[in-house]
Motif scaffolding. Structure first.
Motif, PDB file in Angstrom:
ATOM      1  N   THR A  79       0.808  -1.223   0.000  1.00 33.56           N
ATOM      2  CA  THR A  79       0.000   0.000   0.000  1.00 33.56           C
ATOM      3  C   THR A  79       0.842   1.274   0.000  1.00 33.56           C
ATOM      4  OG1 THR A  79      -1.906  -1.072   1.041  1.00 33.56           O
ATOM      5  CG2 THR A  79      -1.750   1.308   1.273  1.00 33.56           C
ATOM      6  N   PRO A  80       1.861   1.411   0.865  1.00 38.21           N
ATOM      7  CA  PRO A  80       2.671   2.643   0.817  1.00 38.21           C
ATOM      8  C   PRO A  80       3.328   2.857  -0.544  1.00 38.21           C
ATOM      9  CG  PRO A  80       3.115   1.422   2.831  1.00 38.21           C
ATOM     10  CD  PRO A  80       2.308   0.525   1.949  1.00 38.21           C
ATOM     11  N   GLU A  81       3.785   1.768  -1.151  1.00 34.40           N
ATOM     12  CA  GLU A  81       4.423   1.880  -2.457  1.00 34.40           C
ATOM     13  C   GLU A  81       3.423   2.355  -3.514  1.00 34.40           C
ATOM     14  OE1 GLU A  81       6.704  -1.185  -0.062  1.00 34.40           O
ATOM     15  OE2 GLU A  81       4.597  -0.700  -0.401  1.00 34.40           O
ATOM     16  N   LEU A  82       2.209   1.803  -3.478  1.00 35.62           N
ATOM     17  CA  LEU A  82       1.176   2.237  -4.423  1.00 35.62           C
ATOM     18  C   LEU A  82       0.814   3.693  -4.169  1.00 35.62           C
ATOM     19  CD1 LEU A  82      -0.895   1.625  -6.667  1.00 35.62           C
ATOM     20  CD2 LEU A  82      -2.482   0.911  -4.857  1.00 35.62           C
ATOM     21  N   ALA A  83       0.678   4.065  -2.907  1.00 37.64           N
ATOM     22  CA  ALA A  83       0.328   5.444  -2.561  1.00 37.64           C
ATOM     23  C   ALA A  83       1.380   6.422  -3.082  1.00 37.64           C
ATOM     24  CB  ALA A  83       0.181   5.578  -1.049  1.00 37.64           C
ATOM     25  N   ASP A  84       2.645   6.078  -2.922  1.00 38.34           N
ATOM     26  CA  ASP A  84       3.722   6.944  -3.418  1.00 38.34           C
ATOM     27  C   ASP A  84       3.672   7.059  -4.937  1.00 38.34           C
ATOM     28  OD1 ASP A  84       4.661   7.381  -0.851  1.00 38.34           O
ATOM     29  OD2 ASP A  84       6.261   5.884  -0.982  1.00 38.34           O
ATOM     30  N   LYS A  85       3.370   5.940  -5.597  1.00 40.03           N
ATOM     31  CA  LYS A  85       3.310   5.952  -7.063  1.00 40.03           C
ATOM     32  C   LYS A  85       2.178   6.843  -7.552  1.00 40.03           C
ATOM     33  CE  LYS A  85       3.595   2.845 -11.006  1.00 40.03           C
ATOM     34  NZ  LYS A  85       3.932   1.451 -11.395  1.00 40.03           N
ATOM     35  N   ILE A  86       1.011   6.719  -6.925  1.00 40.98           N
ATOM     36  CA  ILE A  86      -0.136   7.545  -7.327  1.00 40.98           C
ATOM     37  C   ILE A  86       0.161   9.020  -7.106  1.00 40.98           C
ATOM     38  CG2 ILE A  86      -2.529   8.134  -6.730  1.00 40.98           C
ATOM     39  CD1 ILE A  86      -2.984   5.123  -6.238  1.00 40.98           C
ATOM     40  N   ALA A  87       0.792   9.337  -5.983  1.00 45.86           N
ATOM     41  CA  ALA A  87       1.107  10.740  -5.674  1.00 45.86           C
ATOM     42  C   ALA A  87       2.111  11.337  -6.658  1.00 45.86           C
ATOM     43  CB  ALA A  87       1.647  10.839  -4.249  1.00 45.86           C
ATOM     44  N   SER A  88       2.903  10.478  -7.326  1.00 46.60           N
ATOM     45  CA  SER A  88       3.940  10.973  -8.234  1.00 46.60           C
ATOM     46  C   SER A  88       3.500  11.013  -9.697  1.00 46.60           C
ATOM     47  CB  SER A  88       5.196  10.097  -8.108  1.00 46.60           C
ATOM     48  OG  SER A  88       4.960   8.786  -8.608  1.00 46.60           O
ATOM     49  N   VAL A  89       2.281  10.548  -9.982  1.00 46.60           N
ATOM     50  CA  VAL A  89       1.789  10.548 -11.367  1.00 46.60           C
ATOM     51  C   VAL A  89       1.711  11.987 -11.871  1.00 46.60           C
ATOM     52  CG1 VAL A  89      -0.225  10.079 -12.818  1.00 46.60           C
ATOM     53  CG2 VAL A  89       0.531   8.379 -11.146  1.00 46.60           C
ATOM     54  N   ASP A  90       2.229  12.220 -13.093  1.00 41.67           N
ATOM     55  CA  ASP A  90       2.249  13.595 -13.588  1.00 41.67           C
ATOM     56  C   ASP A  90       1.077  13.921 -14.518  1.00 41.67           C
ATOM     57  OD1 ASP A  90       2.999  12.224 -15.841  1.00 41.67           O
ATOM     58  OD2 ASP A  90       5.020  13.059 -15.970  1.00 41.67           O
ATOM     59  N   LYS A  91       0.116  13.003 -14.624  1.00 45.84           N
ATOM     60  CA  LYS A  91      -1.146  13.312 -15.291  1.00 45.84           C
ATOM     61  C   LYS A  91      -2.181  13.598 -14.208  1.00 45.84           C
ATOM     62  CE  LYS A  91      -0.307  10.594 -19.485  1.00 45.84           C
ATOM     63  NZ  LYS A  91      -0.823   9.574 -20.438  1.00 45.84           N
ATOM     64  N   PRO A  92      -3.196  14.417 -14.497  1.00 41.91           N
ATOM     65  CA  PRO A  92      -4.221  14.710 -13.483  1.00 41.91           C
ATOM     66  C   PRO A  92      -4.902  13.438 -12.984  1.00 41.91           C
ATOM     67  CG  PRO A  92      -4.399  16.227 -15.334  1.00 41.91           C
ATOM     68  CD  PRO A  92      -3.422  15.168 -15.753  1.00 41.91           C
ATOM     69  N   THR A  93      -4.955  13.272 -11.686  1.00 41.41           N
ATOM     70  CA  THR A  93      -5.566  12.084 -11.076  1.00 41.41           C
ATOM     71  C   THR A  93      -6.732  12.488 -10.194  1.00 41.41           C
ATOM     72  OG1 THR A  93      -3.920  12.186  -9.291  1.00 41.41           O
ATOM     73  CG2 THR A  93      -3.466  10.679 -11.124  1.00 41.41           C
ATOM     74  N   PHE A  94      -7.758  11.641 -10.173  1.00 37.24           N
ATOM     75  CA  PHE A  94      -8.969  11.890  -9.408  1.00 37.24           C
ATOM     76  C   PHE A  94      -9.432  10.578  -8.785  1.00 37.24           C
ATOM     77  CE2 PHE A  94      -8.599  14.639 -13.033  1.00 37.24           C
ATOM     78  CZ  PHE A  94      -8.848  15.917 -12.538  1.00 37.24           C
ATOM     79  N   ALA A  95     -10.173  10.680  -7.690  1.00 36.64           N
ATOM     80  CA  ALA A  95     -10.740   9.498  -7.056  1.00 36.64           C
ATOM     81  C   ALA A  95     -12.206   9.747  -6.756  1.00 36.64           C
ATOM     82  CB  ALA A  95      -9.987   9.152  -5.774  1.00 36.64           C
ATOM     83  N   PHE A  96     -13.006   8.708  -6.958  1.00 33.42           N
ATOM     84  CA  PHE A  96     -14.446   8.794  -6.692  1.00 33.42           C
ATOM     85  C   PHE A  96     -14.892   7.566  -5.926  1.00 33.42           C
ATOM     86  CE2 PHE A  96     -18.565   7.051  -8.164  1.00 33.42           C
ATOM     87  CZ  PHE A  96     -19.413   7.975  -7.565  1.00 33.42           C
ATOM     88  N   THR A  97     -15.784   7.779  -4.958  1.00 34.76           N
ATOM     89  CA  THR A  97     -16.398   6.651  -4.273  1.00 34.76           C
ATOM     90  C   THR A  97     -17.871   6.920  -4.007  1.00 34.76           C
ATOM     91  OG1 THR A  97     -16.308   5.174  -2.348  1.00 34.76           O
ATOM     92  CG2 THR A  97     -15.787   7.488  -1.946  1.00 34.76           C
ATOM     93  N   ASN A  98     -18.685   5.877  -4.178  1.00 37.48           N
ATOM     94  CA  ASN A  98     -20.077   5.930  -3.745  1.00 37.48           C
ATOM     95  C   ASN A  98     -20.324   4.841  -2.711  1.00 37.48           C
ATOM     96  OD1 ASN A  98     -20.025   3.638  -5.296  1.00 37.48           O
ATOM     97  ND2 ASN A  98     -21.556   4.327  -6.783  1.00 37.48           N
ATOM     98  N   GLY A  99     -19.211   4.307  -2.172  1.00 39.94           N
ATOM     99  CA  GLY A  99     -19.293   3.262  -1.154  1.00 39.94           C
ATOM    100  C   GLY A  99     -18.282   3.499  -0.054  1.00 39.94           C
ATOM    101  N   LEU A 100     -17.150   2.787  -0.146  1.00 38.33           N
ATOM    102  CA  LEU A 100     -16.099   2.897   0.859  1.00 38.33           C
ATOM    103  C   LEU A 100     -14.786   3.353   0.238  1.00 38.33           C
ATOM    104  CD1 LEU A 100     -16.614  -0.501   2.749  1.00 38.33           C
ATOM    105  CD2 LEU A 100     -17.359   1.751   3.541  1.00 38.33           C
ATOM    106  N   MET A 101     -14.130   4.270   0.915  1.00 32.86           N
ATOM    107  CA  MET A 101     -12.751   4.636   0.602  1.00 32.86           C
ATOM    108  C   MET A 101     -12.051   4.744   1.951  1.00 32.86           C
ATOM    109  SD  MET A 101     -11.107   7.947  -1.360  1.00 32.86           S
ATOM    110  CE  MET A 101     -12.123   7.789  -2.839  1.00 32.86           C
ATOM    111  N   CYS A 102     -11.705   3.585   2.488  1.00 30.67           N
ATOM    112  CA  CYS A 102     -11.240   3.533   3.873  1.00 30.67           C
ATOM    113  C   CYS A 102      -9.879   2.867   4.002  1.00 30.67           C
ATOM    114  CB  CYS A 102     -12.254   2.771   4.733  1.00 30.67           C
ATOM    115  SG  CYS A 102     -13.833   3.617   4.921  1.00 30.67           S
ATOM    116  N   SER A 103      -9.195   3.209   5.079  1.00 30.64           N
ATOM    117  CA  SER A 103      -7.943   2.580   5.470  1.00 30.64           C
ATOM    118  C   SER A 103      -6.941   2.566   4.316  1.00 30.64           C
ATOM    119  CB  SER A 103      -8.237   1.186   6.025  1.00 30.64           C
ATOM    120  OG  SER A 103      -7.162   0.718   6.805  1.00 30.64           O
TER     121      SER A 103
END
Length: 232
Positions: A79-103
């Motif tokens: 998870t930390p590795e994925l989180a770091d990768k997402i934070a470093s993406v140089d294209k615009p990134t967005f997240a959507f949830t209609n359920g759970l976005m937890c932990s």
């Protein structure tokens, strides 16, 4: 596809690309090195998410990336590795949830540019836990006594039928505190310090409160509204 209990194929949701927007689904418990059986029954492998991000980065047709999330979280590993990768993406990134976005799911998503949620979505659960079952009494009642022959003071922590020693408990707590610190630091850095420490104590929030506390940026009606916003 994965395989169901009776061997039937189960379709695993895949990334799609349309109108320059890549949609990466994250639905289910997150983990690393998941088996086809686990993925076929709703688990999400962080390696698969990472591979899809790589595809987005190499595809010039992809202008924006949307993560569609409905996950309670999952393993720390990966998870930390994925989180770091997402934070470093140089294209615009967005997240959507209609359920759970937890932990773990929130850990991973906290580095996107914009987080959107519907009113009844649950967001947050910034915390870490490790269950340890003390089955020594149950073993004793069955006439079983566990003798753990070991070398190394902390070897065999939590072995079935044993009780945690004070040093073992302290060691596990230190590990949990270390991971928790990584989680909070990543969230705080990527959410620009908007989330108070008191709101990172393992609790989750409905979207409106999550927005007021800095975990969410926008309340939306549904995913169609999200797509309208991203296409505008």
């Amino acid at each position: 596809p994965g395989k169901g209990i009776c061997g039937q194929d189960i379709e695993v949701e895949q990334m799609t690309v349309a109108d320059g927007i890549a949609q990466i689904p994250i639905g289910g418990v997150m983990g690393i090195n998941m088996t086809p059986f686990q993925r076929g029954h709703g688990a999400v492998d962080v390696n698969d998410i990472s591979d899809e991000i790589d595809q987005c980065m190499s595809d010039t047709a992809v202008k924006k990336i949307l993560f569609n999330v409905d996950s309670p979280g999952g393993m720390v590993s990966g998870t930390p590795e994925l989180a770091d990768k997402i934070a470093s993406v140089d294209k615009p990134t967005f997240a959507f949830t209609n359920g759970l976005m937890c932990s773990a799911a929130y850990w991973a998503m906290s580095g996107v540019r914009y987080i959107m949620a519907t009113k009844t979505a649950n967001v947050g659960s910034i915390g870490v836990y490790m269950p340890v079952f003390d089955e020594s009494r149950a073993f004793e009642m069955q006439g079983v006594k566990v003798e753990l022959i070991k070398a190394g003071t902390l070897k065999g922590i939590g072995f079935p039928g044993t009780t945690l020693s004070e040093s073992g408990r302290a060691h596990l707590q230190e590990r949990i505190n270390e991971i928790y610190g990584m989680f909070k630091s990543h969230v705080s850095a990527n959410r620009m310090g908007r989330i108070k420490d008191e709101d990172m104590q393992g609790q989750s929030f409905l979207a409106d409160k999550a927005r007021s506390k800095g975990l969410v940026d926008l309340i939306v009606r549904d995913k169609s509204q999200v797509m309208e916003l991203l296409k505008s």
